[in-house]
Design an enzyme around this catalytic site. Structure first.
Site, PDB file in Angstrom:
ATOM      1  N   TRP A  65     -57.465 -11.669  -7.614  1.00  0.00           N
ATOM      2  CA  TRP A  65     -57.360 -10.073  -7.730  1.00  0.00           C
ATOM      3  C   TRP A  65     -58.479  -9.589  -8.565  1.00  0.00           C
ATOM      4  CZ3 TRP A  65     -54.104  -6.894 -11.548  1.00  0.00           C
ATOM      5  CH2 TRP A  65     -54.075  -5.737 -11.245  1.00  0.00           C
ATOM      6  N   CYS A  66     -58.822  -8.345  -7.971  1.00  0.00           N
ATOM      7  CA  CYS A  66     -60.027  -7.529  -8.886  1.00  0.00           C
ATOM      8  C   CYS A  66     -61.044  -8.526  -9.389  1.00  0.00           C
ATOM      9  CB  CYS A  66     -59.121  -7.035  -9.784  1.00  0.00           C
ATOM     10  SG  CYS A  66     -60.240  -5.677 -10.687  1.00  0.00           S
TER      11      CYS A  66
END
Length: 572
Positions: free
Chosen positions: A300-301
């Site tokens: 994620w991210c």
């Protein structure tokens, strides 16, 4: 009048930014660069053929102000659509004139900035800071101009003001604005409570293995690579929202990386160490404990960007273990990094470099302030008014507690990320970067990939995420969910879910073409992803392990581990 007006607005905007809480710690030259941009814009407007037309607009504004005064005195008030002025008190007495005159002044400031005609980046930056300054000047932010604050002070005999001052002193000591009742949460007690154990630890990470809850589990375990700047437990925020718990209940074996908050031991680490001591070490430990031939990676991210870089240079020993890779709100192509772009240019990078050289880390609090500026009214001024002017305590909110529980990043890691990827956009260029003594070429990523973007994501625009998928050698699955950077991705439990997602669009054209041909499905994207895992990485099962860890990787501590609890000083 025109010269005096632009100077007055310049002074107002500079004062607003200097006193704004999110600018704390910003180098003085940053304010001057902002003022220089504003003055260049003003001079551009003065020289433009349309300046006369703008002066006519300003004259009309002055006439409207006079009319506002008369209507305000007469009590003729039109309700505002701005939630800051939603209370009926803003429609009584002098307050209609006060808030409407502010609204018109703020619009004049922003309109002037928007019409500056500067180069694209400078224009976006000027318009952004003009809005920040205008929002800072709202009468709702000042006790003597806010009728709600004055009414509450009268009702409580001044206690609300006293409580507010105490809240302010407490936050000044902490170094940040309180956004939730922090006393209501404790990691390991009512946050990050899914049972498990740390089965691997080095100077940078802990790897957590979670206890299975089904008799059989998928043969391929899921290893989660969270962002380096936030704590991992957003994936396990509570029983009703936990993605980890959901994956376990669906018959998966789940492992998690817990990044260490950058301190004395890791403050000199860069991307090489985060790949070798982080991603690769976690893959090896997971494969050994799970006794699996393949591992499905979920990121994620900036954890996704790190995973992309790792896959591009990964030695064959680890690469052969990867069954699939999933990227939630992650970018390979930084050509349009969204609203974050206003913070990234040579001048601002150079100014912040002085802070990095002194602190040797990029304080997580700095990054949190920057993100808060993107929605300054909701993320800052709303809490200023509630906490300090009204003397109230924010209600408990687990996601905001997690958001405030920031982590430092090594200065070397941060500078490389911002300069080489965000600013220069070199990750997408084959061989433009070198990691692990290997040219970085994302064309080497030949495992099945799944990209998830969110419609309301202001940190990773969904079209930028889509463009990243076109740079990989194999066609990647792309899914677009409703919601934001957090609320659409890791907080999207299928139970009582009101969101939807788009999938299955044609991948032969632009992002808009994909969206036009995609199919809408109600609910969470999580089940869709699990189905994709079964189809691309295999759905074979095995008996769930009765104990955690193994002889080589024994249990070191119960989940959520020790690194997530370490308190590392942050520079206000």
């Amino acid at each position: 009048m025109d010269q005096d007006f632009t100077k007055t607005l310049s002074d107002m905007m500079l004062t607003a930014t200097r006193t704004h809480p999110v600018f704390k710690g910003m180098h003085t030259s940053g304010h001057q660069k902002f003022l220089d941009s504003w003055n260049r814009a003003a001079q551009t407007m003065l020289a433009a053929d349309t300046w006369g037309d703008w002066l006519k607009t300003w004259s009309s504004y002055q006439a409207d102000m006079a009319q506002l005064w008369l209507s305000g005195m007469a009590g003729d008030a039109t309700p505002s659509k701005d939630h800051r002025f939603g209370d009926e008190a803003w429609s009584e007495g002098i307050y209609p004139f006060l808030r409407q005159s502010y609204e018109m002044t703020a619009k004049a400031m922003v309109d002037l900035a928007d019409k500056a005609g500067l180069p694209e980046h400078e224009q976006r930056k000027l318009s952004f800071y003009a809005r920040v300054a205008a929002d800072s000047l709202s009468p709702s932010n000042f006790a003597l101009m806010n009728p709600e604050v004055l009414r509450l002070a009268q009702e409580t005999g001044g206690k609300s003001l006293v409580d507010g001052f105490q809240n302010l002193l407490a936050d000044l000591e902490k170094g940040y604005i309180t956004t939730t009742d922090e006393s209501a949460f404790k990691v390991g007690e009512n946050l990050a409570t899914t049972p498990g154990a740390v089965i691997y630890r080095n100077s940078l990470i802990e790897v957590i293995q979670y206890e299975p809850v089904t008799p059989k589990v998928r043969a391929n375990p899921i290893l989660i690579v969270p962002p380096c700047v936030n704590k991992f437990y957003i994936f396990d925020i509570n029983e009703k929202k936990s993605m980890v718990r959901y994956l376990l209940e669906e018959g998966n074996s789940v492992f998690m990386i817990s990044w260490r908050n950058a301190g004395e031991e890791t403050q000199d680490y860069g991307w090489d160490e985060y790949i070798t001591e982080g991603v690769l070490a976690a893959i090896d430990a997971t494969a050994d404990v799970a006794k699996s031939e393949k591992i499905d990676l979920l990121s994620w991210c900036n954890g996704g960007t790190l995973l992309l870089a790792a896959l591009a240079v990964m030695p064959q020993a680890q690469k052969s273990l990867v069954g699939s890779a999933t990227f939630l709100s992650a970018m390979l192509d930084f050509s349009d990094p969204g609203e974050v772009e206003v913070f990234i240019d040579d001048a601002q990078i150079a100014a912040y470099q002085q802070r990095l050289e002194t602190a040797r880390v990029a304080p997580g609090r700095d990054i949190a302030r920057a993100m808060a500026m993107l929605h300054v009214n909701e993320s800052i001024w709303g809490f200023v008014v509630n906490n300090y002017l009204k003397g109230k305590t924010p209600p408990p909110f687990d996601v905001l507690y997690w958001n405030a529980d920031t982590s430092n990043l090594p200065a070397k890691w941060y500078s490389y990320f911002v300069e080489e990827m965000y600013h220069a956009n070199r990750l997408k260029e084959p061989g433009a970067l070198t990691l692990l003594d290997t040219p970085v070429d994302c064309g080497n990523i030949d495992v099945p990939c799944y990209f998830l973007a969110a419609t309301g994501d202001h940190i990773v625009p969904w079209k930028t995420s889509y463009s990243s998928t076109t740079l990989l050698p194999q066609e990647a699955e792309f899914v677009l969910t409703s919601g934001g950077h957090v609320s659409g991705t890791v907080i999207n439990h299928p139970v009582r879910n009101r969101r939807h997602f788009m999938s299955g669009g044609k991948r032969t054209g632009s992002a808009e073409d994909w969206l036009a041909s995609a199919t809408k499905s109600e609910g969470s994207w999580w089940p869709h992803w699990l189905q994709w895992l079964d189809e691309t990485s295999g759905d074979a099962q095995r008996t769930a392990p009765k104990t955690l860890g193994n002889r080589k990787h024994p249990v070191l501590a119960p989940a959520p581990g020790t690194y997530v609890l370490e308190q590392v000083p942050q520079d206000g």
